[in-house]
Design an enzyme around this catalytic site. Structure first.
Site, PDB file in Angstrom:
ATOM      1  N   LEU A   1      24.065 -14.227 -11.792  1.00  0.00           N
ATOM      2  CA  LEU A   1      22.684 -13.748 -11.876  1.00  0.00           C
ATOM      3  C   LEU A   1      22.659 -12.236 -12.097  1.00  0.00           C
ATOM      4  CD1 LEU A   1      19.669 -14.199 -11.765  1.00  0.00           C
ATOM      5  CD2 LEU A   1      19.776 -14.074  -9.268  1.00  0.00           C
TER       6      LEU A   1
ATOM      7  N   TYR B   1      26.383 -21.654   5.031  1.00  0.00           N
ATOM      8  CA  TYR B   1      25.851 -20.807   3.943  1.00  0.00           C
ATOM      9  C   TYR B   1      24.338 -20.642   4.104  1.00  0.00           C
ATOM     10  CZ  TYR B   1      24.186 -19.822  -0.847  1.00  0.00           C
ATOM     11  OH  TYR B   1      23.546 -19.314  -1.950  1.00  0.00           O
TER      12      TYR B   1
HETATM   13  N1  LIG Z   1      24.479 -20.270  -8.031  1.00  0.00           N
HETATM   14  C1  LIG Z   1      23.508 -21.007  -7.525  1.00  0.00           C
HETATM   15  O1  LIG Z   1      23.365 -22.211  -7.813  1.00  0.00           O
HETATM   16  C2  LIG Z   1      22.518 -20.389  -6.567  1.00  0.00           C
HETATM   17  C3  LIG Z   1      21.549 -21.235  -6.014  1.00  0.00           C
HETATM   18  C4  LIG Z   1      20.624 -20.684  -5.128  1.00  0.00           C
HETATM   19  C5  LIG Z   1      20.649 -19.334  -4.827  1.00  0.00           C
HETATM   20  N2  LIG Z   1      21.622 -18.546  -5.358  1.00  0.00           N
HETATM   21  C6  LIG Z   1      21.618 -17.127  -4.977  1.00  0.00           C
HETATM   22  O2  LIG Z   1      21.564 -16.349  -6.158  1.00  0.00           O
HETATM   23  C7  LIG Z   1      22.224 -15.107  -5.936  1.00  0.00           C
HETATM   24  C8  LIG Z   1      23.224 -14.859  -7.062  1.00  0.00           C
HETATM   25  O3  LIG Z   1      24.162 -15.923  -7.066  1.00  0.00           O
HETATM   26  P1  LIG Z   1      25.203 -16.128  -8.259  1.00  0.00           P
HETATM   27  O4  LIG Z   1      25.190 -17.563  -8.597  1.00  0.00           O
HETATM   28  O5  LIG Z   1      25.010 -15.098  -9.300  1.00  0.00           O
HETATM   29  O6  LIG Z   1      26.558 -15.858  -7.447  1.00  0.00           O
HETATM   30  P2  LIG Z   1      27.937 -15.223  -7.901  1.00  0.00           P
HETATM   31  O7  LIG Z   1      28.168 -15.442  -9.356  1.00  0.00           O
HETATM   32  O8  LIG Z   1      28.931 -15.709  -6.907  1.00  0.00           O
HETATM   33  O9  LIG Z   1      27.679 -13.666  -7.708  1.00  0.00           O
HETATM   34  C9  LIG Z   1      27.673 -13.071  -6.449  1.00  0.00           C
HETATM   35  C10 LIG Z   1      28.180 -11.664  -6.647  1.00  0.00           C
HETATM   36  O10 LIG Z   1      28.144 -11.002  -5.388  1.00  0.00           O
HETATM   37  C11 LIG Z   1      29.278 -10.198  -5.327  1.00  0.00           C
HETATM   38  N3  LIG Z   1      29.653  -9.821  -3.972  1.00  0.00           N
HETATM   39  C12 LIG Z   1      30.183 -10.613  -3.000  1.00  0.00           C
HETATM   40  N4  LIG Z   1      30.440  -9.868  -1.914  1.00  0.00           N
HETATM   41  C13 LIG Z   1      30.049  -8.604  -2.212  1.00  0.00           C
HETATM   42  C14 LIG Z   1      30.100  -7.386  -1.508  1.00  0.00           C
HETATM   43  N5  LIG Z   1      30.597  -7.308  -0.262  1.00  0.00           N
HETATM   44  N6  LIG Z   1      29.617  -6.260  -2.111  1.00  0.00           N
HETATM   45  C15 LIG Z   1      29.118  -6.316  -3.372  1.00  0.00           C
HETATM   46  N7  LIG Z   1      29.087  -7.442  -4.109  1.00  0.00           N
HETATM   47  C16 LIG Z   1      29.554  -8.566  -3.517  1.00  0.00           C
HETATM   48  C17 LIG Z   1      30.364 -11.033  -5.962  1.00  0.00           C
HETATM   49  O11 LIG Z   1      31.452 -10.200  -6.315  1.00  0.00           O
HETATM   50  P3  LIG Z   1      32.952 -10.794  -6.373  1.00  0.00           P
HETATM   51  O12 LIG Z   1      32.986 -11.598  -7.637  1.00  0.00           O
HETATM   52  O13 LIG Z   1      33.783  -9.563  -6.384  1.00  0.00           O
HETATM   53  O14 LIG Z   1      33.122 -11.642  -5.145  1.00  0.00           O
HETATM   54  C18 LIG Z   1      29.627 -11.611  -7.151  1.00  0.00           C
HETATM   55  O15 LIG Z   1      29.722 -10.749  -8.271  1.00  0.00           O
HETATM   56  C19 LIG Z   1      22.832 -15.187  -4.537  1.00  0.00           C
HETATM   57  O16 LIG Z   1      21.957 -14.587  -3.628  1.00  0.00           O
HETATM   58  C20 LIG Z   1      22.875 -16.677  -4.253  1.00  0.00           C
HETATM   59  O17 LIG Z   1      22.809 -16.940  -2.871  1.00  0.00           O
HETATM   60  C21 LIG Z   1      22.551 -19.039  -6.240  1.00  0.00           C
END
Ligand SMILES: NC(=O)c1ccc[n+]([C@@H]2O[C@H](COP(=O)([O-])OP(=O)(O)OC[C@H]3O[C@@H](n4cnc5c(N)ncnc54)[C@H](OP(=O)(O)O)[C@@H]3O)[C@@H](O)[C@H]2O)c1
Length: 289
Positions: free
Chosen positions: A13, A122
């Site tokens: 995202l 989670y």
């Molecule tokens: N994917 C889904 O289906 C889904 C569904 C509902 C809600 N969401 C929400 O949407 C949002 C984005 O999710 P996404 O799917 O884009 O997840 P993602 O691809 O896993 O991205 C999360 C990012 O957060 C970074 N991160 C983790 N720990 C961190 C830290 N300590 N400091 C700075 N950055 C950090 C990760 O970096 P690293 O790669 O270095 O770990 C990664 O780049 C989240 O809030 C998630 O809960 C996602």
């Protein structure tokens, strides 16, 4: 407009946000540039008066069951630190959350103010993040819940299913989990809508509209890819025991948009068609190589 900051800019995202908001020249921080668990890094990175979008998260849903402390550190404690930093700097926070704050037992779409009752580690960690935003920034914290997110690049259901299609004739996909497949590009557009309309607080559900099962979503992805959707076979969740409970009903209502006179999210099928043309079809080249 005030300066924009995207935290977690290296995630699925986060990248979509940076791309979509490029014309606002956002300051984008991957974990390497601003680790959200590091208060000093946040203090340095976030300018006074900025609008901060927090797309960083610990997103390993199954991993959180055996590593709840890490999930809490990033999804709850760090969100409180982000919120406190934004408060001290007189800015606004748009925090990304999830359908997993609900228990998934409903039979009609969850309203924005429906009771939260997560059933996984989670989900509990993400609920803690929502509460941190509400406690710290009652007038300048916006919670944006999304669900069933996909995009390219990134780990997502369409990529997984298309990769599996290379090695297996038939794929078993569950019919008893219902939700809203949601394109990260549309979530980024919804976040921009909140920013340009100066929305400063409240909860918004940023999911595409309509609903389907993972089985229905898999068939739609196969149709887009020109594959035979009869290769997708229906099964129930019992066939795939996982460490974390999955909500069986994850459909989110969209009255927040209507209430503010803002455009409501479009149907998931339309979003998938555009996502396919713009980016998702690249998955096919990746899996073939
Ligand atoms: N994917 C889904 O289906 C889904 C569904 C509902 C809600 N969401 C929400 O949407 C949002 C984005 O999710 P996404 O799917 O884009 O997840 P993602 O691809 O896993 O991205 C999360 C990012 O957060 C970074 N991160 C983790 N720990 C961190 C830290 N300590 N400091 C700075 N950055 C950090 C990760 O970096 P690293 O790669 O270095 O770990 C990664 O780049 C989240 O809030 C998630 O809960 C996602």
């Amino acid at each position: 407009m005030t300066e924009l900051v995207v935290l977690g800019a290296g995630g699925m995202l986060g990248r979509a946000l940076v791309e979509h908001l490029a014309h606002h020249a956002p300051l984008a921080a991957t974990r390497a540039e601003a680790d959200v668990t590091n208060a000093n890094a946040l203090q340095r990175f976030i300018p006074d008066g900025a609008t901060v979008i927090n797309a960083s998260a610990y997103t390993n849903v199954d991993g959180a069951e055996s590593n709840e402390a890490q999930a809490l550190a990033i999804n709850t404690d760090a969100v409180r630190t982000i919120a406190e930093t934004v408060k001290a700097k007189g800015g606004r926070l748009i925090h990304i959350s999830t359908d997993y704050v609900f228990d998934g037992t409903a039979s009609k779409p969850y309203d924005e103010d429906a009771a939260r009752s997560p059933t996984s580690a989670y989900g509990r960690s993400k609920l803690g993040g929502e509460q941190a935003v509400e406690d710290t920034l009652p007038d300048s914290g916006v919670i944006v819940r999304t669900a069933w997110l996909y995009g390219y690049p990134g780990k997502s259901f369409p990529a997984t299913i298309l990769r599996a299609s290379q090695n297996r004739e038939f794929l078993d996909v569950v019919t008893d989990q219902i939700g809203q497949p949601t394109w990260s590009g549309d979530v980024a557009a919804m976040v921009e809508t909140l920013i340009v309309n100066d929305i400063c607080h409240g909860i918004f559900h940023a999911t595409n509209s309509g609903q389907t099962s993972w089985h229905g979503f898999a068939r739609a992805v196969f149709r887009q890819a020109g594959l035979d959707e009869e290769r997708i076979r229906p099964v129930t969740s019992e066939a795939f025991p996982r460490p974390a409970a999955r909500p069986s009903y994850s459909v989110l209502g969209h009255s927040g948009w209507e209430f503010h006179g803002l455009q409501e999210p479009r149907p998931w099928e339309n979003a998938l068609a555009e996502a396919w043309t713009r980016e998702l079809q690249h998955v096919l080249k990746d899996v073939a190589s």
